[in-house]
Design a protein around this motif. Sequence first.
Motif, PDB file in Angstrom:
ATOM      1  N   GLY A 109       0.862  -1.181   0.000  1.00  0.00           N
ATOM      2  CA  GLY A 109       0.000   0.000   0.000  1.00  0.00           C
ATOM      3  C   GLY A 109       0.897   1.229   0.000  1.00  0.00           C
ATOM      4  N   ASP A 110       0.497   2.287  -0.698  1.00  0.00           N
ATOM      5  CA  ASP A 110       1.370   3.447  -0.909  1.00  0.00           C
ATOM      6  C   ASP A 110       0.486   4.696  -0.928  1.00  0.00           C
ATOM      7  N   SER A 111       0.719   5.603   0.013  1.00  0.00           N
ATOM      8  CA  SER A 111      -0.109   6.812   0.063  1.00  0.00           C
ATOM      9  C   SER A 111       0.670   7.965   0.667  1.00  0.00           C
ATOM     10  N   GLY A 172       2.976   8.633 -11.028  1.00  0.00           N
ATOM     11  CA  GLY A 172       2.237   7.538 -10.427  1.00  0.00           C
ATOM     12  C   GLY A 172       2.618   6.230 -11.113  1.00  0.00           C
ATOM     13  N   HIS A 173       2.058   5.130 -10.600  1.00  0.00           N
ATOM     14  CA  HIS A 173       2.555   3.817 -11.028  1.00  0.00           C
ATOM     15  C   HIS A 173       1.572   2.714 -10.669  1.00  0.00           C
ATOM     16  N   GLY A 174       1.697   1.596 -11.379  1.00  0.00           N
ATOM     17  CA  GLY A 174       1.045   0.385 -10.914  1.00  0.00           C
ATOM     18  C   GLY A 174       1.679  -0.031  -9.599  1.00  0.00           C
ATOM     19  N   PHE A 205      -3.429   0.922  -9.018  1.00  0.00           N
ATOM     20  CA  PHE A 205      -2.548   2.056  -9.293  1.00  0.00           C
ATOM     21  C   PHE A 205      -2.278   2.849  -8.026  1.00  0.00           C
ATOM     22  N   ALA A 206      -1.111   3.464  -7.977  1.00  0.00           N
ATOM     23  CA  ALA A 206      -0.869   4.549  -7.027  1.00  0.00           C
ATOM     24  C   ALA A 206      -0.881   5.837  -7.842  1.00  0.00           C
ATOM     25  N   LEU A 207      -1.919   6.648  -7.632  1.00  0.00           N
ATOM     26  CA  LEU A 207      -2.008   7.942  -8.319  1.00  0.00           C
ATOM     27  C   LEU A 207      -1.388   8.975  -7.390  1.00  0.00           C
ATOM     28  N   GLU A 208      -0.521   9.833  -7.939  1.00  0.00           N
ATOM     29  CA  GLU A 208       0.196  10.730  -7.035  1.00  0.00           C
ATOM     30  C   GLU A 208       0.679  12.016  -7.692  1.00  0.00           C
ATOM     31  N   PRO A 209      -0.227  12.979  -7.847  1.00  0.00           N
ATOM     32  CA  PRO A 209       0.236  14.275  -8.348  1.00  0.00           C
ATOM     33  C   PRO A 209       1.226  14.938  -7.396  1.00  0.00           C
ATOM     34  N   PHE A 238       0.073  14.452  -3.029  1.00  0.00           N
ATOM     35  CA  PHE A 238      -1.017  13.636  -2.466  1.00  0.00           C
ATOM     36  C   PHE A 238      -1.099  12.344  -3.271  1.00  0.00           C
ATOM     37  N   GLU A 239      -1.310  11.235  -2.580  1.00  0.00           N
ATOM     38  CA  GLU A 239      -1.304   9.930  -3.254  1.00  0.00           C
ATOM     39  C   GLU A 239      -2.235   8.948  -2.553  1.00  0.00           C
ATOM     40  N   HIS A 240      -2.990   8.202  -3.359  1.00  0.00           N
ATOM     41  CA  HIS A 240      -3.750   7.055  -2.865  1.00  0.00           C
ATOM     42  C   HIS A 240      -3.442   5.846  -3.743  1.00  0.00           C
TER      43      HIS A 240
HETATM   44 MG    MG Z   1       3.939   5.938  -5.137  1.00  0.00          MG
END
Ligand code: MG
Length: 255
Positions: A109-111, A172-174, A205-209, A238-240
Motif C-alpha cells: 500500500g502506498d499513500s 504515479g505507477h502500478g 494504481f498509485a495515483l500521485e500528483p 497527495f497519493e492514494h
Molecule cells: Mg507511489
Amino acid sequence: MIPLKSKAEIALMREAGRIVARVHQALRDMIKPGITTAQLNARADEIIRAHGATPTFLGYPHTGKNDFPYSVCISVNEVIVHGFPSGRWLEPGDIIAVDVGATYRGWVGDSAWTYPVGQIDNEAERLLSATEGALWAGIAQAHVGNRVSDISRAIEQYVNQRGFTVVREYTGHGVGRKMHEEPQVLNYVPRGARRSPEIKVGMTFALEPMVNIGTWRTRTLSDGWTVVTADGKRSAHFEHTIAIMENGPEILTVL
Ligand code: MG
Ligand code: MG
C-alpha cells in the motif's frame, strides 16, 4: 504487461492500505510546531510493524545510489519527494508531505499526504487544495472504458487551471506485489504520446500528483534521494492506492 489482481489479492492490498491509512491518521495528529520529522518516522515505523507489516521504503534500492535509509519519506516545503526524516523541528507555516509504504503479506500500500503545520499562508492553502483536488480528479477517471492517459489529462488540467505546475520526472505507477509496477501513470500528457493502456478491472494504481508553485523542474540533492524544486518554491504531494473494480475505483489506502 500490467498485472491484474484477483478479488483475493485486492483484499490483501486493502489490508496493506489500511495500515498505511492508520499511519497517516496517527501522524496527522502529531504534526505540529516543535516536533521533528525523525519522531514522525519512528512512530510510522512502529505502527507499520505493530500491524505485522514492513516499511516498504526502508532499504528501497536506487540504481547507483544508497538504498533509502528511512521508513517513510518526509518532504518539507521546497522538497518535492523522497525527503529524509531528520532532527529538524517543524515550524508554523511549513507544509510537510509524508509518503508511507507498507508491505503486508507480500502486498504493498502506498499513500502520501501533505499536511499544514500550524497556520499556513494563502498560497500554500491553494497549493494543497489544488494538489489534493488533482488527485480526486484523477481518481474520478480511473474506471473501465477509459485509458490511463485520461487520468493523466484530468490531473494536469486541474493543476494548470489553478496556476500551478505538475512535476514531470516523477509519476504515479502500478502497485501490487512490488511498489513500482507497470504502467507508469504520468501526471501530464506528453505531446505526441502513444496511446496509453486501457483501464481494466483488477488493475491497481498509485495515483500521485506532485505539484509546484513555480517551475515544474526539479533537482536532486547530493544525498542522492532528496528531490527539491529547481527554483526553491514550495511543492505538495497527495497519493492514494486504488483498485479498478467493476463499478469504478476503490480507494485502498483508507481506514
Ligand atoms: Mg507511489
Ligand atoms: Mg508513495
